[in-house]
Design an enzyme around this catalytic site. Structure first.
Site, PDB file in Angstrom:
ATOM      1  N   PRO A 228     -33.349 -62.878 -41.955  1.00 39.68           N
ATOM      2  CA  PRO A 228     -32.888 -63.043 -40.574  1.00 39.68           C
ATOM      3  C   PRO A 228     -32.392 -61.715 -39.992  1.00 39.68           C
ATOM      4  CG  PRO A 228     -31.523 -64.325 -42.116  1.00 39.68           C
ATOM      5  CD  PRO A 228     -32.609 -63.707 -42.910  1.00 39.68           C
TER       6      PRO A 228
ATOM      7  N   TYR B  42     -18.559 -63.120 -41.169  1.00 35.71           N
ATOM      8  CA  TYR B  42     -18.533 -64.052 -40.036  1.00 35.71           C
ATOM      9  C   TYR B  42     -17.676 -65.263 -40.409  1.00 35.71           C
ATOM     10  CZ  TYR B  42     -21.951 -60.796 -38.273  1.00 35.71           C
ATOM     11  OH  TYR B  42     -22.557 -59.637 -37.861  1.00 35.71           O
TER      12      TYR B  42
HETATM   13  C1  LIG Z   1     -31.741 -55.339 -37.029  1.00 30.22           C
HETATM   14  C2  LIG Z   1     -31.030 -56.124 -38.104  1.00 30.22           C
HETATM   15  C3  LIG Z   1     -30.446 -57.336 -37.774  1.00 30.22           C
HETATM   16  C4  LIG Z   1     -29.828 -58.121 -38.765  1.00 30.22           C
HETATM   17  N1  LIG Z   1     -29.354 -59.357 -38.453  1.00 30.22           N
HETATM   18  C5  LIG Z   1     -28.958 -60.197 -39.441  1.00 30.22           C
HETATM   19  C6  LIG Z   1     -28.707 -61.574 -39.191  1.00 30.22           C
HETATM   20  O1  LIG Z   1     -28.912 -62.082 -38.087  1.00 30.22           O
HETATM   21  N2  LIG Z   1     -28.267 -62.329 -40.216  1.00 30.22           N
HETATM   22  C7  LIG Z   1     -28.087 -61.827 -41.483  1.00 30.22           C
HETATM   23  O2  LIG Z   1     -27.669 -62.549 -42.386  1.00 30.22           O
HETATM   24  N3  LIG Z   1     -28.358 -60.525 -41.741  1.00 30.22           N
HETATM   25  C8  LIG Z   1     -28.818 -59.730 -40.769  1.00 30.22           C
HETATM   26  N4  LIG Z   1     -29.181 -58.453 -41.065  1.00 30.22           N
HETATM   27  C9  LIG Z   1     -29.168 -58.017 -42.477  1.00 30.22           C
HETATM   28  C10 LIG Z   1     -30.560 -58.224 -43.110  1.00 30.22           C
HETATM   29  O3  LIG Z   1     -30.973 -59.582 -43.079  1.00 30.22           O
HETATM   30  C11 LIG Z   1     -30.578 -57.701 -44.551  1.00 30.22           C
HETATM   31  O4  LIG Z   1     -29.696 -58.482 -45.303  1.00 30.22           O
HETATM   32  C12 LIG Z   1     -30.177 -56.227 -44.639  1.00 30.22           C
HETATM   33  O5  LIG Z   1     -30.777 -55.486 -43.605  1.00 30.22           O
HETATM   34  C13 LIG Z   1     -30.573 -55.621 -45.972  1.00 30.22           C
HETATM   35  O6  LIG Z   1     -31.967 -55.745 -46.172  1.00 30.22           O
HETATM   36  P1  LIG Z   1     -33.006 -54.517 -45.922  1.00 30.22           P
HETATM   37  O7  LIG Z   1     -32.546 -53.390 -46.780  1.00 30.22           O
HETATM   38  O8  LIG Z   1     -34.338 -55.105 -46.354  1.00 30.22           O
HETATM   39  O9  LIG Z   1     -32.984 -54.161 -44.474  1.00 30.22           O
HETATM   40  C14 LIG Z   1     -29.769 -57.640 -40.092  1.00 30.22           C
HETATM   41  C15 LIG Z   1     -30.319 -56.391 -40.390  1.00 30.22           C
HETATM   42  C16 LIG Z   1     -30.963 -55.651 -39.430  1.00 30.22           C
HETATM   43  C17 LIG Z   1     -31.605 -54.342 -39.814  1.00 30.22           C
END
Ligand SMILES: Cc1cc2nc3c(=O)[nH]c(=O)nc-3n(C[C@H](O)[C@H](O)[C@H](O)COP(=O)(O)O)c2cc1C
Length: 369
Positions: free
Chosen positions: A36, A195
């Site tokens: 997400p 949150y």
């Molecule tokens: C643009 C963006 C928006 C995010 N929004 C959410 C969110 O709505 N809910 C959530 O649980 N994590 C959110 N995250 C965290 C990601 O889901 C993920 O846990 C985090 O980016 C680490 O993974 P990655 O290294 O693959 O980016 C967001 C991350 C990014 C980059």
């Protein structure tokens, strides 16, 4: 911690990244999920063409499941005024459009249900991400477990009364019914990143004196009540995930041992998979970010409790993702930023790992041999 070595070397063949996974009545075609990600692109919580194209592209790229961002169950539970929401029936139709497109691509639409708690009423990241005043379009009061602001400059949250807690639990259940009507096939409860639900779990943010604070059983109560209420409102044949922050990375805060104990309460309530993130509840916590830095949490929770887990955080390489599944560290991987860089990542990963995957017919002439 169990190294996983014994299982890795056992005779039982472990699944790989592109093996299907059955959860309740749902068959995930493989193990790659779009994590997400808030898009901060709504007015009054309504999904837009952006969501159709953003989520839809990743379904075209053949992700097994595509999760819509943190979706607020009440208007005051938005992180920013531009967050996605699902607090009224009017929110169903535009979500339905995106979800039915995802499903027609053979991908599974998921939605993360959320309440921002004491981190509500802030600007979008590209406008600084800071708390908003009323003049800037913010709102007051914001609600939390206790009257402790998240950080300097943030509003002091109003502690939820017991009847308000019940209203929030009911708002999550109503949101689940709407998610079903919109065609979502997986719900993920957002109990991570500081949150509302996370703020009840951690003793650093929860200093209540009633049955929602103090002891471990009291601090996890709202999360358990929410999971139970959502499970009841959500079809039996569809899976329920919960995202947690496995640790606060802070002295005196929530720990991996607490996470194991929480999961032991959640599993009998009908939670099918725990998505293992970390941090977000303590401003300035030192987090050792690096490739796969949260995978050990998914591994430990999976091994100790027997629940399915998702690994997330700096998973970017096909071989890395495949190894996480093959070693039995997690059942699925969630990728976030890598999917922003490359919406077609599963197509490329399949080729790299020597797996045959059906490309969208419209793109077949570009298929890598
Ligand atoms: C643009 C963006 C928006 C995010 N929004 C959410 C969110 O709505 N809910 C959530 O649980 N994590 C959110 N995250 C965290 C990601 O889901 C993920 O846990 C985090 O980016 C680490 O993974 P990655 O290294 O693959 O980016 C967001 C991350 C990014 C980059």
């Amino acid at each position: 911690m169990d190294s996983g070595f014994a299982i890795y070397n056992s005779k039982i063949p472990m699944p790989s990244l592109f093996d299907p996974l059955r959860l309740r009545g749902l068959e995930l075609p493989h193990r790659i999920m779009v994590s997400p990600m808030c898009q901060y692109s709504c007015v009054d919580g309504f999904a837009t063409d952006w969501h159709l194209v953003h989520l839809g592209s990743r379904a075209v790229g053949r992700a097994a499941a595509v999760f819509a961002e943190a979706t607020a169950v009440t208007p005051d539970g938005r992180i920013s005024p531009q967050d996605l929401g699902i607090w009224s029936d009017a929110h169903i139709e535009p979500l339905q459009r995106a979800f039915s497109f995802i499903e027609r691509q053979g991908s599974i639409p998921g939605i993360q249900l959320a309440h921002a708690g004491r981190k509500a009423s802030t600007a979008e990241p590209w406008n600084g991400g800071k708390p908003l005043s009323l003049q800037q379009g913010g709102w007051t009061p914001i609600f939390g477990s206790s009257d402790l602001p998240f950080n300097e400059g943030y509003q002091t949250p109003q502690p939820l009364s017991r009847s308000e807690i019940q209203q929030i639990v009911a708002a999550f259940a109503d949101a689940a019914r709407r998610a079903d009507a919109a065609g979502a096939r997986i719900i993920e409860l957002h109990a991570a990143h500081g949150y509302l639900l996370h703020s009840f779990l951690s003793p650093l943010s929860n200093q209540r004196q009633d049955e929602y604070g103090g002891t471990f059983e009291n601090r996890i109560r709202i999360v358990c009540e929410t999971a139970a209420a959502v499970r009841k409102a959500w079809p039996e044949r569809l899976p329920l995930f919960v995202r947690i922050s496995a640790t606060d990375w802070s002295e005196g805060g929530w720990t991996i041992e607490d996470s194991l104990a929480l999961v032991r309460h959640l599993k009998p309530l009908g939670v099918d998979l725990v998505d293992c993130s970390s941090g977000g509840n303590v401003a300035g916590a030192k987090i050792p970010v690096g490739p796969g830095y949260q995978v050990t949490f998914a591994e430990e929770i999976r091994r100790a409790t027997g629940i399915c887990t998702g690994a997330v955080g700096m998973i970017t390489q096909p071989a890395q993702a495949d190894e996480i599944i093959r070693r039995g560290q997690a059942d699925v991987v969630f990728l976030a930023r890598q999917f922003l860089r490359d919406p077609y990542w599963p197509l490329i990963a399949a080729r790299e790992l020597g797996h045959e995957i059906q490309w969208p017919v419209q793109y077949e002439r570009a298929k890598l041999k």
